[in-house]
Design a protein around this motif. Structure first.
Motif, PDB file in Angstrom:
ATOM      1  N   ARG A  60       0.660  -1.147   0.051  1.00  0.00           N
ATOM      2  CA  ARG A  60       0.003  -0.105  -0.020  1.00  0.00           C
ATOM      3  C   ARG A  60       0.779   1.127  -0.034  1.00  0.00           C
ATOM      4  O   ARG A  60       2.046   1.275   0.755  1.00  0.00           O
ATOM      5  CB  ARG A  60      -0.912  -0.044   1.324  1.00  0.00           C
ATOM      6  N   TYR A  61       0.510   2.263  -0.683  1.00  0.00           N
ATOM      7  CA  TYR A  61       1.068   3.511  -0.734  1.00  0.00           C
ATOM      8  C   TYR A  61       0.257   4.759  -0.585  1.00  0.00           C
ATOM      9  O   TYR A  61      -0.844   4.469  -1.353  1.00  0.00           O
ATOM     10  CB  TYR A  61       2.397   3.827  -1.616  1.00  0.00           C
ATOM     11  N   ASP A  62       0.360   5.617   0.037  1.00  0.00           N
ATOM     12  CA  ASP A  62      -0.460   6.913   0.086  1.00  0.00           C
ATOM     13  C   ASP A  62       0.116   7.987  -0.205  1.00  0.00           C
ATOM     14  O   ASP A  62       1.158   8.252   0.109  1.00  0.00           O
ATOM     15  CB  ASP A  62      -1.080   7.150   1.454  1.00  0.00           C
ATOM     16  N   ILE A  63      -0.431   8.890  -1.060  1.00  0.00           N
ATOM     17  CA  ILE A  63      -0.041  10.015  -1.716  1.00  0.00           C
ATOM     18  C   ILE A  63      -0.765  11.025  -1.407  1.00  0.00           C
ATOM     19  O   ILE A  63      -2.039  11.097  -1.386  1.00  0.00           O
ATOM     20  CB  ILE A  63       0.098  10.115  -3.159  1.00  0.00           C
ATOM     21  N   ASP A  64      -0.447  12.158  -0.842  1.00  0.00           N
ATOM     22  CA  ASP A  64      -1.313  13.103  -0.350  1.00  0.00           C
ATOM     23  C   ASP A  64      -1.361  14.451  -1.155  1.00  0.00           C
ATOM     24  O   ASP A  64      -0.611  13.915  -2.302  1.00  0.00           O
ATOM     25  CB  ASP A  64      -0.788  13.640   1.246  1.00  0.00           C
ATOM     26  N   ASP A  65      -2.131  15.397  -1.011  1.00  0.00           N
ATOM     27  CA  ASP A  65      -2.276  16.358  -1.817  1.00  0.00           C
ATOM     28  C   ASP A  65      -0.967  17.099  -2.330  1.00  0.00           C
ATOM     29  O   ASP A  65      -0.973  17.766  -3.287  1.00  0.00           O
ATOM     30  CB  ASP A  65      -3.584  17.223  -1.352  1.00  0.00           C
TER      31      ASP A  65
END
Lengths: 902, 1092
Positions: A755-760
């Motif tokens: 999983r990876y999360d990319i913020d704004d």
């Protein structure tokens, strides 16, 4: 006349002189010698022939041959027939407590031995009844009577009855032209044998029975007795030696035989305990290529040819269970077993164990011509397990099946004597097997019309095989003779080794009999029933020692081990006290001709192989890099060489990796499908079982429940956040490629990011789900922070390169036992430990540098055995036996490398 | 050496009843036992068969038996009398008792003993079978159990399959060693007591909610299963923040430490009533399954033997026993089952109860893990004292220096709560003066996991120093002198098995020759690993991991680069063995040769694996590969060879026990490696090998060494208590899951058993240290290494506290003398690596193997060759090889041969084949077949009506089917003459032939048989009455053919015999091709002949 003398007093010489005189006077048809064993008969025939005579074989016969020739119309119950009749008798005597245990072979042996003793002592059941004391003895008597009744009904006689019958016939019919009878080699006679001797004495003009001195009882009481004085051989050398173990003892004997200048046939090894030494001598002598002959018969049941066929019968009867079937198919005795492709087929089937059925095996053989063809040929046997028919029909089926499932391959001309002998033994065993199959159909219980299953017939066949002897093929000359002490009685050898002179082995240690103890036996003796007591048997051991110690004419070597085969200490036999020349033998130092070397481990491959390394490593994975960093050899074995072991057995297939994979699949689906995670886990688990060819069992059920509990708790506790506080958009399970800039266009490191999360603001955070406990998760994070582990850092670097985002955090989420999360992030902690940008940058640099270094080292051919975690070597690494890291000389690993960043 | 006064008293005590000897370490207890047996038999005229001595190890029994018959050089008669005494292990005694009374005991009279590993395997199989059956038959109760079961006491219990198997296995073993039946005990819940304590606490602390809780607890309905657990959980939360201090300290302790846990445990028992019941049933089924399996195989394990023997002795059918004196060694090591047996053995004598002479020492009781119960000895001693029996204490120590004993007393002074009793051991031997301290403490601290490696290296360095400077007592020649220390004087002891092998590895690297005397498992030895891999390769060479291991081992000897070359050229490296491609592989000449040689050996093994026992195959392969020679040249040669031999023996035993065949043996070996079979490395017998002994502390029991180093004192045996426990008082206990939070919760029985186990473990740890320290005669080294909190572990704490050392003290790295009480010792604490450069001493010389050439395959021949075989050989040696040597042409069905069916060879081998017909004709003519077929009778008539037949009928003397033996040169031949008769002064030798030969070809065909007839004639010549005429009679044509038996012909036949035996020696059987091939049964089948 009785000719009595101690061993080596010249009794046999005297008897042979008598025979020789008769031969030279052309009166060979008027004399006959009776001996106890066939080997003694052949031995004495040879002795006479070597005196330049033509010796008619009928001149010497065993007592059994005489009895058989005199009573050709009588059927004797032996071996399996007797055993099965006895089993039946025990079962029928249901009123007594023995009846429950007819299946116990030890009990049957005991009862059979006791019956033989009574018969041999000439006791009938009436005499026995009068002596009965305990309820067990009463039970025995019941069985005894039932067994005799069975014999009568089936038209059989037992051995002793037949001898008595032979005696009666000799009295009636005389001895033909035979005028003089010699009897030699016996040290004990049963009542019936004594009766036979009496009959011979009546019918012949003269009888001479040669026996050892000092026996408690002699036959032909009315005869004249001539005693021979003892004669010690001149120049006999007696030596005593001790060895560390039975093996060392045999090695030392082998060394002495090989070192001596004498022909091999001048040597003999005399054994009191063949069970301790028989196999050992065979093993050591075969290894050292010393031709030898054991005069001890082997059981047909123990020969591979018999075992192989019975295994096939069981496989067919049990409807082709794949685990057993594949072993049978892979046997070199099976027609398809020698095909090279059968090894590949074996793996194919093992991957799908447990499974069963000929259809399954045939389907699995689709790509393998040899096995396929062979299995096609077995189709008629597919339904044999359902069939019920008579024993004769089964025997025909088995004889028809035999060539289909078993084939012996001819040895080439010029094959070594040893291998040819083994083949001869195999062919002899196969003949005996055929005969045993036919004999099985003739068992008395099958003579009445009875519908049998294949399993019933196989059971009976196994019984017959157990009672069938298999003699060694041929009679090679120039061999060392290995003789059980009873067999050695009439042998005379220049050099004799008597081994195993340890208390309990020689003399044997005797317990009192379980049915009739010594007190009972003494009572019976008083009633005229001669049964042996423990004291008698102890005396016999002394006699046997005298026999064995008098076989040598020039050198006698008495030996004993200090320990048995398991390392337990044993005591020197007290029989050796009469041999004063006791000295310690040197430790056996016999070596073999060939010498071997282990290759010296090299830290790197030679340059000419680097192209091969490159070909084998077109790309790299993060886990591959991790393997290399754990140990370069681990990577070499698993990735470059790509070594694969045999398929795991079902109970080992659901291992940590498989469980982790199930968890990952379930999490991914849960995230996508938004259904109950329990249901998804159940589906994923079921699919995994199918892929792994695993049926449901209590093992799988437990693991399923444990995984389910963990994931349900995880879902309950973490919900949609999946254990990680959300930061913008989350992505799951993407394959990413990471190019290492420093090495230009190649190679590629592949990443599969949970999983990876990319913020704004394009900051990225990676998360890895581990089916691990909280402690392990924390430990892993710490290792990442120290730069010891690179996995998440490589992911971050990959994302940075591919998506041009800013690596800002990493987390590990543990699911086992309890849900745990450990992570770090740059700046805004979000519940995690914080990391400065510089620290993150340093870690990423470490990841890049170390990965590049690792790739470089791989391509430079580094294969050093350099485990980072020594504990991993022993517990987890499957290449431990290949790298030889656990070997004493390399047990201590090199010092771990320092962090490149430090 | 003379006996001391106390020893003398113990030996000659002549009172009826019980005698208890408390013998400390080195007090000479074996000597006392041996002397007592001698005294009883020789001085008091007790019949030897009335004396029974029981030990608990084979080693001890052997030691006692040996000393009994060897000390003092007894006369043969004395030796015979002493040997008649029964000295055996308790297992051997029971074995014999059962064998002699098998029927009374209800066991198979031929029963065999399962070894520990087999019993474990059997148990595991039974558990799996029962659980699988439970799963298949519905599985709901099993599922309910799994839902509730909490598993082991590790932090995150998991009822996964392996844990449950281990837990059940431990539980069943425990129940059996107690000799007990499985049972559940319903616990008492001290609910009212808890309520009243809570109320008292509420009053004292003025906490109304607590009072309310107490009230609710009292009123909770019995029939509501959830009510009480919920209230207990509430009570737990409510009291969590109330500390054990002030006036309520005792009350809070009582609630928190006793009442609340007891209630919760009882509640857990109550809440898990159904799973507990299922568990009980399951355990019963497992036991029954195991028993059935053993019964079917006619085998028993050690526990069965003890239990059955005890049952027999306690039954109404006990055999009549007549022991007057029963001596028991190491009584502190008995377990409850053994005790029961001993008691029944005594009771079985009725009023003539024998004298029980017991020797033991509570301080040496270290076998709790085998359920040995030292309380048994304590209670026995107390009972003897109470009954005014004799208790004799042997506290003189003939082993150790007083400095060593001083350290023992200092570190382990004894008394509660220690597991060691207070006994002051007195040193009774004289040692030379020493100014150097004889006790030292060495601590290595380091912040990483490598502290242990450093400790081992420091230890190696210290051993080098001691070897260079330490002198030991030398008692040769009567006086006490001094001698230099040898490596063989030193023992390094560790608590756990894994430490032993690691220590040995580091010591060896540092140049200390060492020998692992216990603790190393046989199957973990390198040679066993390699040979196990070899067997896997024989089974299937596609197992590349095993194959690579074997190829790299000395069995083949190629290197990693070669492996890569093979991989490059082959999809599977196994293919390199069957289809090598030397052109491409780039293997060096040497590697190529090695590979080819190995491929040949492997191929032979694979071909023979179905027909030869595995031990032979392996031994042969090992020899052919030169592996034995390699091992003998290695540093640890004798031990490696001994391990190899022990492995071969192990395989041999497995085969004899029924694991026949390569697959079964290989699997058994793999299982033994995985399950940690208890077979230990072999003693190699070279007692004079000068090497440091490295062994476990348990393994050192009963041994003594001049210098002893106790290494790695910080190490604890690993593992958490299992999830299932058993105690004799409380039955089966388990850890369950809390219904509320899923956390672990032990039931009452588990709690009681675990508490008891923990206490015993702690006490036993003290005793283990005591045993280990008292192994030292002259010099004792206590060594530890740790990072973090390991210094707080029990033994480290003991050493620090009792020797007045401060663990936080900043070490300066230099050794220093310290004094604790009267104990002077050397203290060295460091955190750095030892300086390198110590010169490794020379490794012990392993005996150079004597290389002896294997015999050439000469002198091999048929011992007694058949004349017909020689004749066949004359015709065509290859046909002889196939027909006679390989016996492919015997009467009866032929074996199944590859390729034979296609050639149609089997059709002629049924009962109607020509040879069978010929045999019938021969038998009929010999008068042995009266009811012959008409065709046979017709054939026979052709001779009987012939002139020769008529002459035979009127012969003065006739022999039919005369079998005989004779020699030609040095070779024995046998043959059977069909007919020999004398008529008209002529002696005629005649052989019938039933061959289908055309009439015109008879003469030529007869020449084929000429050698046979000539050899018969040669044999007859030896009888002194040679034949005058020899005839071959062709029955189908009633045609006699005379054969030349002149001197030249006979000489030629004799020469043929020489050629025959020469061919056998060379194993050369060339083809002789000709028209006869067309008649040969092997043509176009087994024989490669091409005849146009």
């Amino acid at each position: 006349m009785l000719l009595i003398g101690p061993p080596r007093s010249g009794k046999t010489t005297l008897v042979l002189s008598g025979l020789e005189r008769a031969l030279r006077a052309d009166r060979s048809d008027q004399v006959q010698l009776l001996v106890p064993t066939a080997s003694m008969k052949h031995h004495l025939l040879s002795v006479l022939a070597r005196r330049g005579l033509m010796v008619p074989s009928r001149l010497i016969s065993t007592m059994s041959e005489l009895v058989r020739d005199t009573t050709p119309d009588v059927t004797q119950a032996d071996g399996a027939v007797a055993d099965r009749l006895l089993r039946d008798a025990i079962e029928r005597s249901a009123s007594n407590e023995l009846g429950m245990r007819s299946g116990s072979p030890g009990l049957r042996n005991r009862i059979a031995a006791a019956m033989s003793e009574f018969w041999a002592a000439g006791a009938d059941s009436f005499q026995l009844e009068a002596a009965i004391r305990t309820r067990q003895q009463r039970g025995f008597l019941e069985v005894f009577l039932a067994y005799e009744e069975s014999l009568r009904r089936a038209g059989f006689v037992h051995h002793n009855q037949r001898i008595a019958l032979a005696a009666a016939r000799i009295r009636q019919e005389g001895l033909g032209r035979v005028r003089k009878v010699y009897v030699d080699g016996f040290d004990r006679f049963t009542k019936q044998q004594e009766e036979l001797l009496e009959a011979l004495a009546e019918q012949a003009e003269e009888i001479l029975v040669a026996m050892p001195a000092g026996l408690p009882r002699y036959p032909l009481r009315a005869s004249a007795v001539e005693s021979l004085p003892p004669r010690e051989p001149a120049g006999l050398v007696v030596k005593t030696m001790q060895a560390a173990s039975p093996r060392a003892e045999i090695l030392e004997i082998a060394r002495r035989i090989l070192a001596s200048k004498r022909p091999l046939r001048d040597h003999g090894i005399i054994l009191r305990s063949p069970e301790q030494y028989g196999h050992l001598i065979r093993e050591v002598f075969e290894t050292l290529r010393i031709p030898h002959r054991s005069w001890d018969a082997r059981r047909l049941a123990d020969h591979g040819v018999a075992r192989h066929f019975v295994r096939w019968l069981r496989v067919i009867d049990r409807q082709f269970p794949a685990a057993q079937a594949i072993e049978a198919i892979g046997s070199p005795l099976t027609p398809a077993g020698a095909e090279p492709e059968v090894d590949a087929y074996d793996f194919e089937v093992r991957k799908r164990l447990p499974n069963s059925g000929l259809d399954f095996l045939r389907r699995a053989a689709a790509r393998y011509g040899g096995p396929k063809h062979f299995l096609e040929g077995l189709r008629p046997a597919q339904d044999l397990h359902r069939k019920r028919c008579g024993a004769k029909r089964w025997a025909m089926e088995c004889l028809g099946l035999l060539p289909r499932v078993q084939a012996l391959r001819l040895p080439a001309v010029g094959t070594s004597f040893r291998r040819t002998s083994e083949w001869r033994a195999a062919i002899q065993a196969q003949r005996a097997l055929r005969k045993a199959i036919e004999d099985t159909a003739k068992l008395p219980e099958f003579q009445v019309r009875r519908q049998l299953s294949l399993g019933d017939f196989a059971d009976a066949l196994e019984d017959v095989l157990r009672y069938t002897s298999l003699n060694e093929p041929g009679q090679p000359d120039g061999v060392v003779h290995v003789l059980p002490v009873l067999e050695s009685r009439q042998w005379s050898l220049p050099v004799a080794f008597v081994c195993g002179l340890a208390e309990g082995w020689f003399p044997r240690r005797f317990s009192e009999d379980a049915l009739f103890d010594d007190e009972d036996r003494r009572q019976m003796k008083r009633r005229g029933i001669e049964l042996r007591t423990t004291a008698d048997r102890v005396r016999e051991e002394r006699y046997l020692f005298r026999v064995s110690a008098t076989r040598a004419t020039e050198q006698l070597v008495l030996s004993y081990p200090a320990h048995d085969g398991t390392g337990k200490p044993v005591m020197r036999s007290h029989l050796l006290d009469s041999a004063p020349d006791a000295r310690q033998a040197p430790w056996a130092t016999l070596g073999d001709r060939e010498t071997a070397e282990a290759p010296v481990a090299s830290p790197a491959l030679p340059p000419e192989l680097l192209t091969v390394v490159k070909e084998c490593n077109e790309g790299f994975s993060a886990s591959g890099i991790a393997n290399f960093r754990q140990c370069p050899y681990l990577y070499f074995g698993g990735n470059t060489l790509g070594l694969r072991g045999r398929p795991q057995l079902p109970e080992h297939r659901l291992d940590g990796a498989a469980l982790g994979s199930i968890v990952h699949t379930a999490l991914l689906r849960w995230n996508r499908e938004k259904r109950s995670i329990g249901a998804i886990l159940d589906e994923s688990f079921g699919a995994a079982l199918k892929d792994l060819h695993l049926p449901q069992s209590f093992r799988t059920e437990q693991l399923r429940r444990a995984l389910r509990a963990d994931l349900v708790r995880f879902a309950h506790e973490q919900g949609a956040s999946m254990g990680v506080s959300e930061r913008g958009r989350a992505y799951f399970e993407n394959d990413r490629e990471y190019r290492i800039e420093e090495l230009a266009s190649r190679p590629i490191v592949r990443c599969r990011i949970d999983r990876y999360d990319i913020d704004d603001v394009q900051r990225c955070y990676v998360t890895d789900y581990k089916y691990a406990r909280p402690g392990r998760v924390r430990e892993l994070l710490q290792q990442h922070l120290k730069g010891e582990q690179l996995q998440l850092l490589i992911y971050l670097a990959a994302l940075e390169q591919q998506l041009h985002c800013e690596p800002s955090g990493m987390a590990l989420c543990g699911l086992r036992g309890e849900t745990s999360c450990a992570g770090v992030s740059v700046g805004d902690a979000g519940g995690r430990e914080t990391l400065t940008e510089d620290e993150m940058s340093r870690l990423l640099n470490i990841a890049r540098t170390e990965t590049a270094e690792a790739v470089g080292e791989i391509l430079d051919g580094s294969i050093a055995v350099r485990p980072r975690d020594p504990g991993y070597c022993g517990r987890l690494c499957e290449f431990g036996s290949v790298c030889r890291v656990n070997w004493p000389t390399s047990a201590v690993p090199d010092k771990p490398r320092e962090d490149s960043a430090s | 050496m003379r006996l001391t006064q106390d020893q003398e008293r113990a030996v000659r005590s002549w009172q009826r009843g019980d005698i208890c000897v408390v013998a400390g370490p080195g007090a000479g207890k074996t000597r006392v036992l041996v002397e007592r047996i001698k005294w009883l038999i020789l001085d008091r005229d007790v019949p030897p068969e009335h004396v029974l001595a029981i030990t608990f190890t084979e080693k001890a029994a052997h030691e006692m038996r040996s000393r009994l018959v060897s000390e003092g050089s007894p006369s043969p008669e004395t030796r015979r009398r002493l040997e008649a005494a029964s000295v055996s292990t308790i297992d051997a005694f029971c074995n014999r008792l059962l064998k002699e009374n098998a029927l009374e005991a209800g066991v198979d009279p031929g029963f065999e003993i399962l070894d520990e590993n087999e019993a474990r395997e059997l148990l595991r199989t039974a558990i799996e079978h029962v659980l699988d059956e439970a799963f298949v038959l519905g599985g709901d109760p099993l599922r309910a159990f799994l839902d509730s079961y909490g598993g082991s006491a590790s932090r995150f219990p998991r009822a996964d399959s392996l844990t449950l198997l281990e837990d059940l296995s431990g539980l069943v073993s425990s129940i059996r060693s107690y000799g007990s039946e499985p049972f559940l005990r319903e616990p008492e819940m001290p609910r009212m007591e808890l309520a009243s304590a809570l109320r008292a606490l509420a009053n004292a602390k003025k906490l109304d909610p607590l009072a309310d809780l107490a009230g609710r607890l009292e009123d909770a309905p019995r029939d509501d299963p959830d009510a009480v657990p919920a209230l207990l959980a509430e009570a737990s939360v409510a009291t969590a923040r109330i500390h054990k201090r002030g006036k309520v300290k005792a009350l809070v302790s009582e609630i928190k430490d006793r009442l609340l846990p007891s209630c919760m445990a009882a509640a857990a028992s109550e809440a898990n009533r159904s799973p507990r019941q299922w568990l009980l049933e399951t355990v019963r089924r497992i036991l029954a399954e195991m028993q059935a399996a053993k019964l079917a195989a006619g085998r028993m394990d050690f526990d069965d033997v003890l239990a059955k023997a005890a049952d027999l002795l306690g039954s109404g059918h006990a055999p009549k026993l007549h022991f007057e004196h029963i001596l028991i060694d190491e009584f502190q090591d008995t377990n409850p089952l053994q005790i029961r047996l001993v008691e029944r053995l005594l009771d079985a004598h009725g009023p003539n109860r024998p004298v029980r002479f017991v020797v033991g020492d509570i301080n040496q009781s270290i076998y709790g893990f085998r359920h040995a119960d030292q309380n048994v000895f304590r209670e026995y001693r107390a009972r003897v004292e109470k009954n005014k029996g004799e208790v004799i204490r042997l506290m003189e120590n003939f082993r150790s220096r007083s400095e060593v004993l001083g350290a023992v007393h200092r570190v382990l002074p004894g008394g509660p709560p220690s597991g060691v009793e207070t006994h002051r051991l007195q040193s009774a031997s004289i040692f030379p003066e020493s100014r150097e301290p004889r006790v030292e403490v060495r601590i290595v601290t380091h912040g990483d996991a490598n502290a242990f490696d450093r400790e081992a290296r420091w230890l190696a360095r210290r051993l080098h120093e001691l070897k260079a400077g330490l002198h030991l007592a030398d008692r040769r020649g009567g006086a006490v002198g001094a001698r230099a220390l040898q490596w063989g004087d030193v023992a390094v002891l560790a608590r756990t098995r894994d430490r032993v092998s690691k220590l040995a590895a580091v010591l060896r690297q540092a140049g200390v020759p060492c020998e692992i005397s216990s603790g190393q498992r046989l199957f973990e030895a390198p040679e066993c690993i390699e040979l196990a891999a070899f067997l896997r390769v024989v089974r299937n060479p596609r197992d590349e991991i095993s194959l690579a291991a074997v190829l790299k081992s000395p069995l083949c000897g190629i290197d990693d680069a070669d492996l890569l070359r093979l991989r490059r050229d082959h999809a599977n490296i196994a293919e390199a063995l069957t289809s090598p491609c030397p052109g491409r592989s780039g293997l060096g000449k040497d590697a190529e040769q090695r590979l080819q040689r190995f491929a040949k050996i492997l191929s032979e093994c694979r071909a023979d694996r179905a027909t030869l026992p595995v031990r032979f195959l392996l031994a042969r392969a090992v020899s052919s590969c030169g592996y034995r020679s390699f091992l003998s040249r290695s540093d640890d040669g004798p031990r490696a060879l001994a391990n190899l031999d022990r492995l071969l023996d192990w395989i041999g035993r497995r085969e004899e026990q029924g694991a026949a065949g390569m697959d079964a043996v290989s699997e058994a070996l793999d299982r033994a490696s995985v399950t940690g079979s208890t077979a230990t490395e072999a003693p190699h017998g070279a007692q004079d090998l000068q090497a440091v002994k490295v062994l476990t502390m348990h393994g050192a029991k009963g041994l003594e060494f001049p210098v002893v180093a106790l290494a790695s004192l910080q190490s604890n045996p690993s593992g958490s208590p299992r999830g299932l426990l058993f105690s004799e008082d409380h039955g089966i206990g388990a850890r369950w899951r809390e219904p509320f939070d899923g956390g672990p919760c032990a039931d009452s029985a588990y709690r009681a058993a675990a508490a008891e186990g923990k206490r015993r473990e702690r006490e036993e740890a003290d005793r283990l240290l005591y045993v280990a320290m008292t192994r030292a005669e002259e010099h004792l080294v206590l060594s530890a290494s740790f990072a973090g909190t390991a210094q707080k572990r029990h033994w480290c704490k003991l050493v620090f506290q009792r020797l007045g050392l401060n663990p936080k003290e900043d070490p300066n790295g230099e050794p220093a003398y310290r004094l604790a009480g009267d104990v002077r010792f050397l203290y060295h604490k460091t955190w750095v690596d030892p300086p390198g450069g110590e010169a490794p001493s020379a490794a012990p010389e392993s005996p150079e193997p004597e290389i002896l050439l294997p015999l050439p395959p000469s002198a091999q021949a048929d011992y007694v060759a058949a004349v017909t075989a020689v004749a066949t050989f004359a015709q065509c040696p290859r046909r002889y090889f196939l027909s006679r040597y390989l016996k492919l042409e015997q009467a009866g069905p032929a074996p199944s041969l590859v390729g034979l069916a296609a050639a149609g060879g089997s059709s002629a081998r049924d009962g109607t084949d020509p040879s069978h017909f010929g045999e019938e004709v021969h038998r009929h003519l010999a008068g042995q077949l009266n009811d012959a077929r008409p065709s046979v009778r017709r054939m026979a008539a052709s001779f009987l009506q012939h002139e020769l037949g008529k002459r035979a009928a009127s012969a003065s003397r006739m022999e039919r089917e005369m079998a005989f033996v004779f020699t030609v040169g040095d070779h024995l031949l046998r043959g059977t003459i069909d007919l020999l008769f004398e008529e008209g002064g002529e002696r005629i030798l005649l052989d019938y032939k039933t061959d289908r030969v055309p009439r015109h070809g008879v003469q030529r065909a007869a020449q084929r048989y000429a050698p046979q007839i000539q050899l018969y004639a040669a044999g007859l010549a030896k009888s002194g009455r040679p034949a005058d005429r020899a005839v071959l009679f062709y029955l189908r044509h009633a045609k006699p053919i005379d054969i030349d038996i002149g001197a030249d012909s006979l000489a030629s036949a004799r020469n043929l015999v020489g050629s025959f035996f020469e061919a056998q020696e060379r194993q050369e059987y060339p083809l002789k091709t000709g028209k006869h091939c067309l008649r040969c049964p092997h043509y176009r089948a087994e024989c490669p002949a091409q005849f146009q």
